[in-house]
Design a protein around this motif. Sequence first.
Motif, PDB file in Angstrom:
ATOM      1  N   GLY A 180       0.783  -1.225   0.000  1.00 20.92           N
ATOM      2  CA  GLY A 180       0.000   0.000   0.000  1.00 20.92           C
ATOM      3  C   GLY A 180       0.811   1.270   0.000  1.00 20.92           C
ATOM      4  N   GLY A 181       1.882   1.289  -0.768  1.00 23.14           N
ATOM      5  CA  GLY A 181       2.704   2.484  -0.862  1.00 23.14           C
ATOM      6  C   GLY A 181       3.817   2.557   0.152  1.00 23.14           C
ATOM      7  N   GLY A 182       3.862   1.607   1.069  1.00 26.02           N
ATOM      8  CA  GLY A 182       4.924   1.599   2.068  1.00 26.02           C
ATOM      9  C   GLY A 182       6.180   0.952   1.531  1.00 26.02           C
ATOM     10  N   GLY A 183       6.888   0.270   2.378  1.00 29.19           N
ATOM     11  CA  GLY A 183       8.114  -0.399   1.976  1.00 29.19           C
ATOM     12  C   GLY A 183       8.151  -1.799   2.539  1.00 29.19           C
ATOM     13  N   VAL A 184       9.352  -2.378   2.583  1.00 30.76           N
ATOM     14  CA  VAL A 184       9.519  -3.720   3.141  1.00 30.76           C
ATOM     15  C   VAL A 184       9.194  -3.717   4.634  1.00 30.76           C
ATOM     16  CG1 VAL A 184      11.149  -5.609   3.511  1.00 30.76           C
ATOM     17  CG2 VAL A 184      11.246  -4.281   1.399  1.00 30.76           C
ATOM     18  N   VAL A 185       9.516  -2.625   5.319  1.00 30.95           N
ATOM     19  CA  VAL A 185       9.200  -2.523   6.750  1.00 30.95           C
ATOM     20  C   VAL A 185       7.711  -2.731   6.972  1.00 30.95           C
ATOM     21  CG1 VAL A 185       9.163  -0.983   8.750  1.00 30.95           C
ATOM     22  CG2 VAL A 185      11.174  -1.053   7.261  1.00 30.95           C
ATOM     23  N   GLN A 186       6.891  -2.122   6.127  1.00 32.67           N
ATOM     24  CA  GLN A 186       5.440  -2.277   6.266  1.00 32.67           C
ATOM     25  C   GLN A 186       4.998  -3.671   5.834  1.00 32.67           C
ATOM     26  OE1 GLN A 186       6.810   0.872   5.300  1.00 32.67           O
ATOM     27  NE2 GLN A 186       6.444   1.120   7.488  1.00 32.67           N
ATOM     28  N   ARG A 187       5.576  -4.184   4.769  1.00 33.11           N
ATOM     29  CA  ARG A 187       5.201  -5.525   4.314  1.00 33.11           C
ATOM     30  C   ARG A 187       5.455  -6.567   5.397  1.00 33.11           C
ATOM     31  NH1 ARG A 187       8.588  -8.701  -0.266  1.00 33.11           N
ATOM     32  NH2 ARG A 187       9.966  -8.888   1.565  1.00 33.11           N
ATOM     33  N   GLU A 188       6.551  -6.386   6.146  1.00 30.32           N
ATOM     34  CA  GLU A 188       6.912  -7.343   7.178  1.00 30.32           C
ATOM     35  C   GLU A 188       6.283  -7.018   8.535  1.00 30.32           C
ATOM     36  OE1 GLU A 188       8.665 -10.040   6.387  1.00 30.32           O
ATOM     37  OE2 GLU A 188       8.726  -9.338   4.319  1.00 30.32           O
TER      38      GLU A 188
END
Length: 399
Positions: free
Chosen positions: A226-234
């Motif tokens: 949703g527009g974030g990065g790997v930090v958000q995905r994880e």
Amino acid sequence: MSHGFDLDSRLRKREDRDLRRHLEVAESVGARTRFGEDPKGEATEFGEETVVFAANNYLGLADDGRVQRAAELGARTVGTGAGASRLVTGDTRAHRALERDLAACKRSERALVFSSGYAANVGTIDALAPDAVFSDELNHASIIDGCRVGAGETVVYDHCDPEDLRAKLEARAAGAGTDESWLVVTDSVFSMDGDVAPLAALCDVCEEAGAWLMVDEAHATGVFDGGGGVVQREGLSDRVDIQLGTLSKALASQGGYVAGDEALIEYLLNAARSFVFSTGLAPPAAAAAREALRIARETDRTDRLWTTVERLREGFEAMGYEVLGETHILPVLVGDRADALALDEELREHGVVAPAIRPPTVPEGTSRIRVAPMATHTDADVERCLDAFERAGEEVGVL
């Protein structure tokens, strides 16, 4: 006796090592454009249109009408430039609106926008002035320079290796005082290998050692979750102390940002020299980045990118190429430096721009073509790219 600089000699040495680079003028920014050789002080003459698989414009938003209109509105309502440091008169509503949206996207208390990702990295590390920085061996040059400027000592740990990081933290603990400040720094997506740092494991190691973790999401912002990065995905937003990234890649603008808790941002806006002593990011750039972030969060643009990535990866591998990594960056391994440079040139002859990456940027024997797809590449563009790689690979002798 001369005490000047023999720049011609330095340039010849770079030429002898196949390391001299040349500017090429692009007619426009997008999935397709024409290029011209560096005209020096003269007008540019463009060649034939090519398909560009060489840009970090991952979502293809740099020439998107919505983003262009947002930049225009920012210029008309706020101004073309901030006019001063943001601590003087250069703090505008365009900056604050972008920072609110970035903080929400990164699931942090607050964000701060810098003039570039480079400035964000150098300014943050310098302001924190850690006694020791533990840096992944393949981190970006801006992180390396930040360590040179701001770290008491820099300890390099093996690429994407949490156990080597743990060992180096334990060795430091055995010989250092208990009041030292430690900062662990890593990219999330590594731009030359297309691989991803094991962030959850790094969080575990940092928490055990009492170190802070800083993650540079330059090549991940806008592309994941949703527009974030790997930090958000994880799901690690609450475990990473400092999230950092750029606005110049998937977000199709200019600038960098840091996201974190209130105390971090308040400290940086007072102590980060690359923020304090730089004119604020141009309002049109801030407005453009904000609109690009909205598109990344609210539309299927990222899905389109990943569909293109998978088609290309499968196509390259079916031909017999080895493709490194696991992300939207596709390093097609060639091996020999001369072969990679020849393949680069032959691809251009077939109307595809994809750069050769060779030592010292990558280790000897691992020269490659770095393919960077955009969400706006069409089916025809993808087929043209695959066809070019097959024909050029056979002509160069790497297939």
